[in-house]
Design a protein around this motif. Structure first.
Motif, PDB file in Angstrom:
ATOM      1  N   HIS A 133      13.277  35.181   3.902  1.00 14.89           N
ATOM      2  CA  HIS A 133      14.020  36.433   4.657  1.00 14.89           C
ATOM      3  C   HIS A 133      11.691  36.724   5.830  1.00 14.89           C
ATOM      4  N   TRP A 134      12.058  36.375   7.151  1.00 13.97           N
ATOM      5  CA  TRP A 134      10.651  36.370   7.553  1.00 13.97           C
ATOM      6  C   TRP A 134      10.046  37.497   7.605  1.00 13.97           C
ATOM      7  N   LEU A 135       8.799  38.083   7.692  1.00 16.63           N
ATOM      8  CA  LEU A 135       8.612  39.659   8.308  1.00 16.63           C
ATOM      9  C   LEU A 135       7.842  39.560   9.718  1.00 16.63           C
ATOM     10  N   GLU A 136       8.093  41.155  10.054  1.00 14.56           N
ATOM     11  CA  GLU A 136       7.244  40.874  10.778  1.00 14.56           C
ATOM     12  C   GLU A 136       5.726  41.304  10.304  1.00 14.56           C
ATOM     13  N   GLN A 137       4.518  41.271   9.739  1.00 15.57           N
ATOM     14  CA  GLN A 137       3.977  41.226   9.396  1.00 15.57           C
ATOM     15  C   GLN A 137       2.444  42.328  10.200  1.00 15.57           C
ATOM     16  N   VAL A 138       2.110  43.424   9.675  1.00 16.26           N
ATOM     17  CA  VAL A 138       1.526  43.905  10.462  1.00 16.26           C
ATOM     18  C   VAL A 138      -0.452  44.579   9.564  1.00 16.26           C
ATOM     19  N   HIS A 139      -0.297  43.956   8.452  1.00 15.22           N
ATOM     20  CA  HIS A 139      -1.400  44.465   8.214  1.00 15.22           C
ATOM     21  C   HIS A 139      -1.438  45.459   6.945  1.00 15.22           C
ATOM     22  N   GLY A 140       0.080  45.741   6.890  1.00 18.15           N
ATOM     23  CA  GLY A 140       0.339  47.267   6.535  1.00 18.15           C
ATOM     24  C   GLY A 140       0.612  47.098   5.069  1.00 18.15           C
TER      25      GLY A 140
ATOM     26  N   LEU B 249      14.931  43.210  -0.032  1.00 18.92           N
ATOM     27  CA  LEU B 249      16.043  41.977   0.463  1.00 18.92           C
ATOM     28  C   LEU B 249      16.618  42.557  -0.222  1.00 18.92           C
ATOM     29  N   ASN B 250      16.935  43.293  -1.454  1.00 18.71           N
ATOM     30  CA  ASN B 250      18.606  43.456  -1.214  1.00 18.71           C
ATOM     31  C   ASN B 250      18.939  44.049  -0.138  1.00 18.71           C
ATOM     32  N   ASP B 251      18.824  44.741  -0.018  1.00 18.96           N
ATOM     33  CA  ASP B 251      19.681  45.695   1.443  1.00 18.96           C
ATOM     34  C   ASP B 251      19.159  44.589   2.827  1.00 18.96           C
ATOM     35  N   VAL B 252      18.355  44.280   3.046  1.00 16.72           N
ATOM     36  CA  VAL B 252      18.344  43.071   3.861  1.00 16.72           C
ATOM     37  C   VAL B 252      19.302  42.493   4.633  1.00 16.72           C
ATOM     38  N   LYS B 253      19.658  41.942   5.645  1.00 14.08           N
ATOM     39  CA  LYS B 253      20.936  41.340   6.010  1.00 14.08           C
ATOM     40  C   LYS B 253      20.159  40.511   6.785  1.00 14.08           C
ATOM     41  N   PRO B 254      20.459  39.221   6.980  1.00 13.72           N
ATOM     42  CA  PRO B 254      19.481  38.097   7.322  1.00 13.72           C
ATOM     43  C   PRO B 254      19.033  37.932   8.470  1.00 13.72           C
ATOM     44  N   ALA B 255      19.803  38.807   9.675  1.00 13.50           N
ATOM     45  CA  ALA B 255      19.344  39.486  10.794  1.00 13.50           C
ATOM     46  C   ALA B 255      18.385  39.858  11.023  1.00 13.50           C
ATOM     47  N   GLN B 256      17.794  40.696  10.330  1.00 19.41           N
ATOM     48  CA  GLN B 256      16.446  41.760  10.171  1.00 19.41           C
ATOM     49  C   GLN B 256      15.583  41.004  10.214  1.00 19.41           C
TER      50      GLN B 256
ATOM     51  N   THR C 245      12.459  41.044  -4.121  1.00 15.60           N
ATOM     52  CA  THR C 245      14.348  40.832  -4.278  1.00 15.60           C
ATOM     53  C   THR C 245      14.458  40.322  -5.858  1.00 15.60           C
ATOM     54  N   SER C 246      15.828  40.890  -5.926  1.00 14.05           N
ATOM     55  CA  SER C 246      16.222  41.020  -7.643  1.00 14.05           C
ATOM     56  C   SER C 246      17.819  40.188  -7.177  1.00 14.05           C
ATOM     57  N   GLN C 247      17.403  39.039  -5.773  1.00 12.33           N
ATOM     58  CA  GLN C 247      19.239  38.927  -5.905  1.00 12.33           C
ATOM     59  C   GLN C 247      18.413  36.994  -5.844  1.00 12.33           C
ATOM     60  N   LEU C 248      19.851  36.552  -6.563  1.00 10.77           N
ATOM     61  CA  LEU C 248      19.653  35.232  -6.306  1.00 10.77           C
ATOM     62  C   LEU C 248      19.395  34.576  -5.093  1.00 10.77           C
ATOM     63  N   GLN C 249      18.520  33.904  -5.044  1.00 10.70           N
ATOM     64  CA  GLN C 249      18.653  32.326  -3.317  1.00 10.70           C
ATOM     65  C   GLN C 249      18.213  33.385  -2.552  1.00 10.70           C
ATOM     66  N   GLN C 250      17.444  34.363  -2.208  1.00 12.28           N
ATOM     67  CA  GLN C 250      16.931  35.121  -1.578  1.00 12.28           C
ATOM     68  C   GLN C 250      15.562  35.466  -1.392  1.00 12.28           C
ATOM     69  N   ALA C 251      14.902  34.121  -0.425  1.00 13.23           N
ATOM     70  CA  ALA C 251      12.963  33.796  -0.404  1.00 13.23           C
ATOM     71  C   ALA C 251      13.203  34.843   0.520  1.00 13.23           C
ATOM     72  N   CYS C 252      11.488  35.214  -0.082  1.00 17.83           N
ATOM     73  CA  CYS C 252      10.441  36.249   0.296  1.00 17.83           C
ATOM     74  C   CYS C 252       8.972  35.315   0.576  1.00 17.83           C
ATOM     75  N   CYS C 253       8.909  35.940   2.002  1.00 23.32           N
ATOM     76  CA  CYS C 253       8.130  34.645   3.031  1.00 23.32           C
ATOM     77  C   CYS C 253       7.015  35.420   3.281  1.00 23.32           C
TER      78      CYS C 253
ATOM     79  N   SER D  82      13.072  39.339 -11.271  1.00 24.63           N
ATOM     80  CA  SER D  82      12.593  39.252  -9.599  1.00 24.63           C
ATOM     81  C   SER D  82      11.670  38.859  -9.521  1.00 24.63           C
ATOM     82  N   VAL D  83      11.210  38.644  -8.225  1.00 26.27           N
ATOM     83  CA  VAL D  83       9.915  38.101  -7.612  1.00 26.27           C
ATOM     84  C   VAL D  83       9.785  39.262  -6.279  1.00 26.27           C
ATOM     85  N   ALA D  84       8.598  38.503  -6.276  1.00 26.59           N
ATOM     86  CA  ALA D  84       7.916  39.362  -4.956  1.00 26.59           C
ATOM     87  C   ALA D  84       7.125  38.376  -4.189  1.00 26.59           C
TER      88      ALA D  84
END
Length: 259
Positions: free
Chosen positions: A70-77, A83-90, A99-107, A125-127
């Protein structure tokens, strides 16, 4: 297939066995020119096909499907994508992911800013957070820690960032931190005070913010992206350049951790 060409940092920290994390370096990918070669940023002017190839290489190394990153649009905010609520295309507009879901990578993508990985001590959970000086001063680490049930039970790892010796900043940067915490002045050394120039220690500033939250298990923080040109991209050193990725995910449920 032969052995992977990727050079990776595997964080050395005492997290539960179900948690996986890694940081890419600049070599082993498909990008060319100033992006050579493991650029993972899709916003820096690199060929889209090269970035896609590099992301596939990363996914193979992590043994995860590409759409689990899961890549982000980072804006220095300071916003945190849940990620529990994010769809892959978002692509969330945020500077941290939880995230607290399995095999969902915070990037998190960086090239001098500080990537910060968080792990719950019970493996639940991880972040990951992107902490340039603006986000750090505004509270991105505090916002990320709030996502966890027991913030004081967190383990934190500080990834590759620009060192104090290479990070000259203006007076406004020092003022932003000192206004909130006068003792943070110790994290700045004079560069050219008469011109309002200081050298800021991102690692020390991050540790102060974490310690103020009661987070004492803080690891890492011993690299310099600016001086180590063989291993790392650096925006301040090169201007147009690639991005490394710092990634963390839950490989299995906490119940599978062996006592």
């Amino acid at each position: 297939m032969g052995a992977s060409r990727l050079q990776l940092i595997r964080p050395d920290w005492p997290v539960p066995a179900n948690i996986r994390s890694l940081v890419t370096m600049r070599t082993g990918g498909a990008s060319q020119r100033e992006f050579a070669s493991m650029n993972l940023g899709g916003h820096v002017g690199d060929e889209a096909g090269s970035v896609e190839t590099n992301r596939r290489l990363l996914a193979a190394e992590a043994n995860l499907p590409v759409d689990r990153f899961h890549w982000l649009e980072q804006v220095h905010g300071v916003d945190v994508a849940m990620l529990n609520d994010v769809k892959p295309a978002q692509v969330p507009r945020a500077d941290a992911a939880f995230t607290s879901q399995l095999q969902q990578a915070c990037c998190i993508l960086t090239a001098d800013c500080l990537p910060v990985l968080f792990a719950a001590s019970d493996g639940s959970s991880v972040a990951a957070a992107h902490a340039g000086w603006r986000g750090l001063a505004a509270g991105v680490l505090e916002n990320t820690a709030k996502c966890f049930n027991e913030p004081t039970e967190l383990l934190v790892w500080l990834g590759p960032a620009i060192s104090q010796a290479a990070f000259e900043v203006g007076q406004e940067v020092m003022d932003a931190f000192v206004a909130q915490d006068s003792a943070s002045a110790a994290c700045f050394t004079p560069s050219s005070p008469e011109a309002g120039k200081w050298r800021a220690d991102l690692y020390a500033l991050a540790r102060r913010r974490l310690h103020s939250l009661g987070i004492t298990q803080v690891f890492g923080g011993d690299c310099c992206t600016y001086t180590d040109s063989d291993r790392f991209f650096s925006y301040r050193r090169d201007g147009v350049t690639g991005r490394m990725a710092s990634v963390i995910w839950l490989d299995s449920s906490p119940e599978n951790i062996r006592a």
